[in-house]
Design a protein around this motif. Sequence first.
Motif, PDB file in Angstrom:
ATOM      1  N   THR A  36      -1.371  -1.613  -5.893  1.00  0.00           N
ATOM      2  CA  THR A  36      -2.781  -1.769  -5.529  1.00  0.00           C
ATOM      3  C   THR A  36      -3.463  -2.842  -6.383  1.00  0.00           C
ATOM      4  O   THR A  36      -2.823  -3.484  -7.211  1.00  0.00           O
ATOM      5  N   GLU A  86       0.839  -1.200   0.000  1.00  0.00           N
ATOM      6  CA  GLU A  86       0.000   0.000   0.000  1.00  0.00           C
ATOM      7  C   GLU A  86       0.881   1.260   0.000  1.00  0.00           C
ATOM      8  O   GLU A  86       0.664   2.174  -0.778  1.00  0.00           O
ATOM      9  N   GLN A 102      -1.621  -6.293  -5.755  1.00  0.00           N
ATOM     10  CA  GLN A 102      -1.509  -6.323  -4.295  1.00  0.00           C
ATOM     11  C   GLN A 102      -2.161  -7.595  -3.748  1.00  0.00           C
ATOM     12  O   GLN A 102      -1.576  -8.299  -2.931  1.00  0.00           O
TER      13      GLN A 102
END
Lengths: 271, 249
Positions: B98, B93, B102
């Motif tokens: 993202t 993060e 992620q």
Amino acid sequence: MKERGAILVWRLLILLTLLGSWQWLTGIKAISRTPGFYWIDPFFVSRPSEILKRFVYLASDEVRLTIWQMALSTIQSTLWGFVVGVSSGFAAGLLLGRNDRLARILEPYIIAFNSLPRIALVPLITMIFGFGLLAKIVLAWTIVFFIVFFNTFQGVRSVDADLVHAARFLGASEQQILRTVVVPSALAWTFASLTPSISFALIGVVVGEFLGGESGGGLGYLIIQSLGTLNAADMMVALLSLGAIGVVLALGIKQVEIRLLRWRPEYRNRA
Amino acid sequence: MKTFREEGREVPAVRDVSFEIRDKEFVAIVGPSGCGKSTILNMIGGLVAPTSGRIEIDGRAVTGVPPNVGYVFQKDTVFPWRTVARNIALGLEYRGVTGTEQERRVREGIRLVGLEGFEEAYPATLSGGMRQRVALMRTLVVDPEILLMDEPFGALDTHTKLNLHAELLALWEAKHQTVVFVTHDLSEAITLADRIVVMTRRPGRVKMLYDVALPRPRDVIKLRESEEYAREYGQIWHVLGEEFAGARL
């Protein structure tokens, strides 16, 4: 489950005993048939039956200002004072918690203002904001603000330095540390202050209503009006309504608090 | 080549400490408590500056927290208000990784430390060993080149500790980060490290640099029963014992 049932039964029993003896004791006279000599004089504490009668009357549209309108006014001002107080208290706590210098400069002023009995401010606030809703909200705000402010401030100050280091090693910028470490740990403290805050907001509002007159409305106005007419039943209606409102508001906020702090072990089994 | 060098911090912590750590090397620092092991680690991590002397990583002096360095603390530093998955996602993060990328890396990390099924659990519901797994994976998921570990398993029971040793070694075999591991547990140091820095008691100095001559990959359980392990242990203990005996506890 069985335990909870038993507790509920006991609570009901106590309530019934209380109401029953209230009704009964205010009905027997010290000297028989002599007017005015009661063991417990209903003139001062009224009687449950009388209170119910007045409640029904005050709830009907025979009165200019019904009990519902007054309760609504009180709840409305309380919630406004609460919301404004919590948000401004949180912002100020965050700002001063992060800014050591500013906190040290302002410290004596904050302590001085907080030490001032808030009730002493009522006439001044009324003078400035008039007799309406606004004065009540401002009064609630002056109390709630400090509760939330001190809690948030403490929360920001007690942010675990190791968590900040951990975030830094994970590549966090100052901005990201504020957002992911400082604010969440401070919020835990802020949330814990919400339940007392709603109660104090209600106190502030009622005190405001004492002086606010009819235009401010509210249950505090009913109390003062009943004092003027020496009407204990009306006063009891107002007090019992306030009690009920206080309980409902506090329970509601408690639910919000449990939801928001569900990551905490002490809230875990209650969410 | 990585160079770490410090000289002369004032009386309390460490003095005249100078050694080098090679790329991809697993180094353990052992010594009696209060000898400044953690101080050395904090200086490498840029948390504290040496009073005199310097620390260099890849020839550049350390000032502040260096990039590509991961730190696993002795204390529990898992964020209590974030779930396991959100904790492991922290570093990603911060770096702006993202979405699905992620998600993929978090899932992979959770699998590697065997925390499947606990993705949405809050740390308060986990055992100490599981929390330290989260802390370890949170650090590793962003692929640091250097991993600093300050008695990360110090608070765990022996069994959990051995499990985590095995997991750490497996993870390390896959990526070969440069590791500096501080501990007061000699068997832990021998099990994990290529080289052991033995410190004197306070103010800490380097007493001995010891190469652990145990083959890899290592089996943390079997290793302890081997003669080689006993021999290494005996040799270091002989030196370290002098320091422990003299340490005021």
